[in-house]
Scaffold this active site. Structure first.
Site, PDB file in Angstrom:
ATOM      1  NE  ARG A 170      35.318  40.109  38.576  1.00  0.00           N
ATOM      2  CZ  ARG A 170      35.860  39.737  37.419  1.00  0.00           C
ATOM      3  NH1 ARG A 170      35.275  38.775  36.696  1.00  0.00           N
ATOM      4  NH2 ARG A 170      36.963  40.283  36.976  1.00  0.00           N
ATOM      5  CB  SER A 220      39.588  44.588  41.750  1.00  0.00           C
ATOM      6  OG  SER A 220      38.841  45.568  41.081  1.00  0.00           O
ATOM      7  CD  GLU A 290      35.937  42.257  41.282  1.00  0.00           C
ATOM      8  OE1 GLU A 290      36.966  41.575  41.473  1.00  0.00           O
ATOM      9  OE2 GLU A 290      35.815  43.042  40.339  1.00  0.00           O
TER      10      GLU A 290
END
Length: 300
Positions: A170, A220, A290
């Site tokens: 990420r 998410s 995230e």
């Protein structure tokens, strides 16, 4: 030249626009100015005018993995979704930053090119996917990116190789240096068209089964801590279904926070902070988001 003068060049620039119209959470305060460039020339003019006039510049894509605080964003917000061309050349697919990852993956599949099946259900833009090294179902953007074209904050154009992009979980180089992703070229492999499409349709069916797609959400919320899965920890901590205002930890997938109706960005952030606090107390694990969080608090 002032920012609004660029309307004379055919650039779509609006004032005081609620960003909740564009985020997947349906939350977020107003943009002082909002622009939708159609091509690199228009984007270059916007970057130049903001730099020359010291106007803050924020660039976003499809706003699918993004929370914009309720105070909104000062200066100019640029949304790149009109820069969405996708081309196929042999085994390479090049997509502009505003193209949806989903559309890019299906364009590749229809050309019998394999490698982007994992991305069949990722709702973000190519620019956002490169920015955060988006991934799903065991695949990540870094595995298929060949090169990335960017514009620096000073208006210079550069091309980065996969290695130069410093991809990790990420993360990518452009998170560090503030470059604006213009396009990405993906190196894929020849495959069987029907087989590729079958895999993509299967993954999308799995996504519909597991994820709370019936409600607005930012996808998410948390990065996966090494050796742990976020959803089960949240469930064991008794937080699944927890609701603050209109924001609820999803009863379908505990790693998602959904807008059950009338949620604000502050509701989302308060629930995120509560989950982080409880998980830290119970498991001594720091949950990092995230989802990208930007903008001003409402009381700023």
């Amino acid at each position: 030249m002032q920012l609004l003068d660029l309307r004379n060049d055919g650039i779509d620039i609006q004032e005081k626009v609620p960003l909740s119209k564009y985020t997947f959470t349906k939350t977020g305060g107003p943009a002082e100015f909002l622009a939708f460039p159609k091509n690199i020339d228009q984007l270059e003019k916007l970057v130049q005018v903001t730099r020359e006039n010291n106007i803050p510049l924020t660039v976003i894509g499809n706003a699918s993995n993004l929370i914009i605080r309720d105070g909104g964003i000062d200066g100019l917000v640029v949304i790149l979704t009109k820069m969405n061309q996708i081309t196929v050349n042999g085994t390479e697919v090049t997509a502009e930053a505003g193209a949806r990852i989903i559309d890019t993956a299906f364009t590749a599949a229809k050309a019998a090119l394999s490698g982007m099946e994992f991305a069949a259900g990722i709702p973000g833009s190519v620019g956002g996917g490169v920015f955060m090294n988006a991934g799903a179902y065991g695949g990540e953007t870094q595995e298929v990116v060949k090169t990335v074209n960017v514009m620096t904050k000073d208006g210079e154009f550069k091309t980065y190789s996969n290695e130069e992009m410093k991809f990790s979980y990420r993360h990518s180089l452009v998170q560090e240096n503030g470059d604006i992703v213009l396009s990405a070229t993906f190196e894929l492999k020849k495959g069987e068209k029907d087989q590729i499409l079958d895999e993509m349709n299967y993954l999308n069916a799995l996504r519909r089964y597991k994820q709370p797609l019936e409600y607005p959400s930012c996808g998410s919320v948390f990065k996966r801590p090494k050796g742990h899965f976020v959803g089960p920890m949240i469930i064991k901590a008794g937080l699944q279904g927890k609701q603050i205002g209109g924001a609820q930890d999803s009863t379908k997938h505990a790693g998602f926070i959904v807008n059950k109706g009338g949620a604000t960005a502050t509701d989302y952030l308060d629930l995120i902070h509560l989950i982080q606090k409880v998980i830290k107390e119970k498991y001594d694990i720091d949950l990092h988001t995230e989802v990208r969080i930007i903008g001003k608090s409402e009381n700023n």
